[in-house]
Structure formats: structure tokens, C-alpha cells
Design an enzyme around this catalytic site. Structure first.
Site, mmCIF file in Angstrom:
data_model
loop_
_atom_site.group_PDB
_atom_site.id
_atom_site.type_symbol
_atom_site.label_atom_id
_atom_site.label_comp_id
_atom_site.label_asym_id
_atom_site.label_seq_id
_atom_site.Cartn_x
_atom_site.Cartn_y
_atom_site.Cartn_z
ATOM 1 N N HIS A 40 -32.691 -3.572 -23.338
ATOM 2 C CA HIS A 40 -31.538 -3.121 -23.726
ATOM 3 C C HIS A 40 -32.023 -2.687 -25.318
ATOM 4 O O HIS A 40 -33.006 -3.180 -25.992
ATOM 5 C CB HIS A 40 -30.467 -3.681 -23.596
ATOM 6 N N LYS A 83 -27.681 -4.653 -29.075
ATOM 7 C CA LYS A 83 -26.898 -5.317 -27.878
ATOM 8 C C LYS A 83 -26.318 -6.712 -28.499
ATOM 9 O O LYS A 83 -27.595 -7.314 -29.074
ATOM 10 C CB LYS A 83 -27.601 -5.161 -26.704
HETATM 11 P P1 NAP Z 1 -21.069 -0.141 -30.295
HETATM 12 O O1 NAP Z 1 -21.435 1.139 -30.363
HETATM 13 O O2 NAP Z 1 -21.485 -1.382 -31.334
HETATM 14 O O3 NAP Z 1 -19.421 -0.164 -30.263
HETATM 15 C C1 NAP Z 1 -18.648 -1.036 -30.334
HETATM 16 C C2 NAP Z 1 -17.105 -0.868 -30.962
HETATM 17 O O4 NAP Z 1 -16.342 -1.717 -30.910
HETATM 18 C C3 NAP Z 1 -17.461 -0.591 -32.674
HETATM 19 O O5 NAP Z 1 -16.926 0.795 -33.068
HETATM 20 C C4 NAP Z 1 -16.812 -1.196 -33.268
HETATM 21 O O6 NAP Z 1 -16.259 -1.207 -34.686
HETATM 22 C C5 NAP Z 1 -15.677 -1.736 -32.289
HETATM 23 N N1 NAP Z 1 -14.863 -3.065 -32.582
HETATM 24 C C6 NAP Z 1 -15.497 -4.203 -32.817
HETATM 25 N N2 NAP Z 1 -14.631 -5.105 -32.948
HETATM 26 C C7 NAP Z 1 -13.516 -4.493 -32.681
HETATM 27 C C8 NAP Z 1 -12.001 -4.942 -32.484
HETATM 28 N N3 NAP Z 1 -11.625 -6.132 -32.660
HETATM 29 N N4 NAP Z 1 -11.060 -4.063 -32.058
HETATM 30 C C9 NAP Z 1 -11.393 -2.631 -31.799
HETATM 31 N N5 NAP Z 1 -12.560 -2.323 -32.101
HETATM 32 C C10 NAP Z 1 -13.731 -3.160 -32.364
HETATM 33 O O7 NAP Z 1 -21.395 -0.702 -29.115
HETATM 34 P P2 NAP Z 1 -21.612 0.387 -27.538
HETATM 35 O O8 NAP Z 1 -22.812 0.415 -27.330
HETATM 36 O O9 NAP Z 1 -20.388 1.203 -27.690
HETATM 37 O O10 NAP Z 1 -20.947 -0.909 -26.257
HETATM 38 C C11 NAP Z 1 -19.696 -1.586 -26.416
HETATM 39 C C12 NAP Z 1 -19.640 -2.367 -25.268
HETATM 40 O O11 NAP Z 1 -19.706 -1.903 -23.918
HETATM 41 C C13 NAP Z 1 -20.642 -3.579 -25.362
HETATM 42 O O12 NAP Z 1 -20.268 -4.817 -24.771
HETATM 43 C C14 NAP Z 1 -21.758 -3.064 -24.663
HETATM 44 O O13 NAP Z 1 -22.387 -4.234 -23.892
HETATM 45 C C15 NAP Z 1 -20.891 -2.716 -23.432
HETATM 46 N N6 NAP Z 1 -21.499 -1.864 -22.403
HETATM 47 C C16 NAP Z 1 -21.109 -1.591 -21.130
HETATM 48 C C17 NAP Z 1 -21.554 -0.882 -20.223
HETATM 49 C C18 NAP Z 1 -21.065 -0.910 -18.864
HETATM 50 O O14 NAP Z 1 -21.453 -0.095 -17.956
HETATM 51 N N7 NAP Z 1 -20.209 -1.787 -18.466
HETATM 52 C C19 NAP Z 1 -22.814 -0.099 -20.570
HETATM 53 C C20 NAP Z 1 -22.923 0.108 -21.746
HETATM 54 C C21 NAP Z 1 -22.314 -0.789 -22.794
HETATM 55 P P3 NAP Z 1 -17.142 -1.507 -35.852
HETATM 56 O O15 NAP Z 1 -18.268 -0.284 -35.775
HETATM 57 O O16 NAP Z 1 -16.216 -1.416 -37.071
HETATM 58 O O17 NAP Z 1 -17.825 -2.859 -35.672
#
Ligand code: NAP
Length: 265
Positions: free
Chosen positions: A154, A158
Site C-alpha cells: 500500500h 496507510k
Molecule cells: P486520508 O486521505 O488520510 O483521509 C482520511 C480523512 O479522514 C482525512 O481527511 C482526515 O482528516 C479525516 N479524519 C481523521 N479523523 C477524523 C475524524 N475524527 N472525523 C472526521 N474525519 C476525520 O485516507 P484515505 O486514503 O482516504 O483512506 C481513508 C480510510 O479508508 C482508511 O482507513 C483506509 O485504509 C480506508 N480505505 C478503504 C478502502 C476500502 O475499499 N474499504 C479502500 C481504500 C482506503 P485530516 O486530514 O484532518 O486528518
């Protein structure tokens, strides 16, 4: 019928992709977003987000009290996702949790609440349909090849390792694989961690590099042969068909479901 959707994590990579998907679907309506900053603003106030007058809330309870929604999508971090999912269920808004890294105990709590309030909830560590098929094929192969190692790769932002998909793959393999401690019985690591994480005698290796999105190989070894099952997500759009499918499905569910494979037909 239009399905009203709330998205948590709108500034994130997955959240912003989900906003695109939801706003492009004629039968979905994005009615609010939950963020940990930007309370009282709208999406159009945030650089890089679509020009939409969709309100943003920091307090999820206030969001559910003020906004009528059918589905809540969480793409944030595990701690927030768990709290958000509980609040959504308590307001009878169906959660779809894409955030990975929830513990077995947290999943069990969500299962119980969903049962009590008779509200659908989908938690899926991987919404890419190809990845789900990869896991199913790995489960089939493990019946014939009990020696298996998982390599998941990844991007380097992550937070959790191993990935939720790798753990899920190992759990599925466990259902068909004859229990076995792999490798030489006297095997020793000369550098700690060289053989990766261990689950039920299987080894899981996590690679984190910039440039990667989400990739996994399941390697099986047998006498004179190996079998490799491989899936690559090249961008976050690859997860959106699964999330879209889950939105349409969760509307008619009244229980907790873990894993996209359990709602795919
Ligand atoms: P990312 O770009 O880091 O986005 C995470 C977002 O969540 C950021 O905007 C962050 O804000 C926000 N956040 C953090 N704490 C929060 C809170 N308490 N309340 C509301 N928002 C909050 O990560 P990403 O790549 O989009 O991934 C997000 C999640 O999806 C991860 O857990 C990843 O492993 C998962 N994922 C799942 C799949 C699937 O198919 N299920 C696929 C890809 C990723 P800040 O910037 O202010 O910290």
C-alpha cells in the site's frame, strides 16, 4: 427513490472520490459531510472540493439531528469510524464503513447494535470487486495448497498494517486450509520481523511505498508448483463501484454485514 447520503472524511483521498461518485449518481443525494474541521462551512468553501452547498458538521450527532439521511459512509480513521458507526446506528442511519482497521471487538459491538435497532450496516475492508474475487479464489486454492504467504502493498500514508484485506484473506483461507505451521520448524529470524506477521501459521508481509495504491498477492506453494493470485487497485475509483453497490443494498438490510462478498450476488 432518492437515497440521501452523508460522507465522513470529505477532504480525504477516499472521501473526495466518494463525493464524486455520489454526486454523479442520479438516485443518490449528498446531504451533508462530517469532518473534524470546517464546522458550519459548505463543500464549496473548501479548496479542491466540488462547488456544492452541502453543509459540513464536526459534531456527528448534530449532523444526524439536523439532516435527514438514509446512509452514512465513513472513510476516515478507525477510532472515528467506530464512534461514527455507533451514532449512525443509534439514529437509524445505515452505516457503510470503508475505513479499515476496526478490531474484532468493535465489529462485534456494531453487529449487536445493528441487531438491536434492526438497521443495516456494511463494513468492508475492501470495496474493490476484483479484490473480493481474489480473496474468494484464495479461499478455494487453500483447500489444495496449505502453504501460503500473503504480500500486501500500500501507499506509505496507510496507518494500519497488515491491511484489513490481508487479514480478511487470511481469515477466509483459514476456513478451508488444513491447520499448519509453515516453514522449517527450526527457522530463526536473524533480523526481527523478517518473516512478517504470523496468523495461524501463515505469514503476512506489508510493504509501504509512495506511488502504490492497494495491491495484494497470495502465493501458494506445493510440490513442484506455485500459484499466485494477484489483484491491483491503481486508483481509488476502483473502490467506488463496490461502495455504490453497498449503498443500494444496505437500504434493504436490517442487520450487520462484514465483507462486500456477503452482499454481492
Ligand atoms: P486520508 O486521505 O488520510 O483521509 C482520511 C480523512 O479522514 C482525512 O481527511 C482526515 O482528516 C479525516 N479524519 C481523521 N479523523 C477524523 C475524524 N475524527 N472525523 C472526521 N474525519 C476525520 O485516507 P484515505 O486514503 O482516504 O483512506 C481513508 C480510510 O479508508 C482508511 O482507513 C483506509 O485504509 C480506508 N480505505 C478503504 C478502502 C476500502 O475499499 N474499504 C479502500 C481504500 C482506503 P485530516 O486530514 O484532518 O486528518
Amino acid at each position: 427513490m432518492s437515497i440521501n447520503v452523508i460522507i465522513a472524511g470529505p477532504r480525504g483521498k477516499m472521501g473526495s472520490e466518494a463525493i464524486q461518485m455520489v454526486t454523479n449518481e442520479p438516485n443518490f443525494e449528498l446531504v451533508a459531510c462530517v469532518d473534524r474541521i470546517n464546522n458550519g462551512k459548505t463543500l464549496q468553501d473548501i479548496d479542491g472540493l466540488p462547488d456544492l452547498a452541502v453543509p459540513i458538521f464536526e459534531d456527528i450527532n448534530e449532523c444526524f439531528e439536523k439532516i435527514q439521511a438514509d446512509v452514512f459512509i465513513d472513510l476516515t480513521v478507525p477510532k472515528a469510524a467506530f464512534e461514527h458507526a455507533k451514532q449512525a446506528l443509534n439514529h437509524q442511519v445505515r452505516p457503510i464503513i470503508g475505513t479499515s482497521g476496526l478490531t474484532d471487538e468493535q465489529l462485534e459491538v456494531l453487529r449487536q447494535i445493528a441487531k438491536e435497532v434492526k438497521t443495516g450496516c456494511v463494513v468492508a475492508p475492501n470495496f474493490a470487486v476484483g479484490a473480493v474475487l481474489m480473496m474468494q479464489f484464495a479461499k478455494m486454492a487453500a483447500k489444495h495448497f496449505p502453504d501460503v504467504e500473503i504480500i500486501e502493498k500500500h501507499h506509505d500514508q496507510k496507518l494500519d498494517a497488515p491491511s484489513g484485506s490481508a487479514v480478511k484473506t487470511a481469515q477466509l483461507i483459514k476456513e478451508t486450509r488444513e491447520a499448519k505451521h509453515q516453514g522449517h520448524p527450526k527457522e530463526e529470524e536473524t533480523i526481527a520481523g523478517a518473516r512478517g506477521a504470523e496468523m495461524d501459521g501463515m505469514h503476512i508481509h506489508s510493504v509501504r511505498l509512495p506511488g502504490l495504491v492497494a495491491h495484494q498477492e497470495v502465493l501458494f506453494g506445493g510440490s513442484g508448483q506455485t500459484l499466485t493470485i494477484k489483484h491491483d487497485s491503481y486508483n481509488r475509483e476502483s473502490f467506488m463501484a463496490g461502495i455504490k453497490f453497498a449503498i443500494n443494498k444496505v437500504i434493504n438490510l436490517d442487520e450487520f454485514v462484514y465483507g462486500l462478498e456477503n452482499i454481492l450476488e
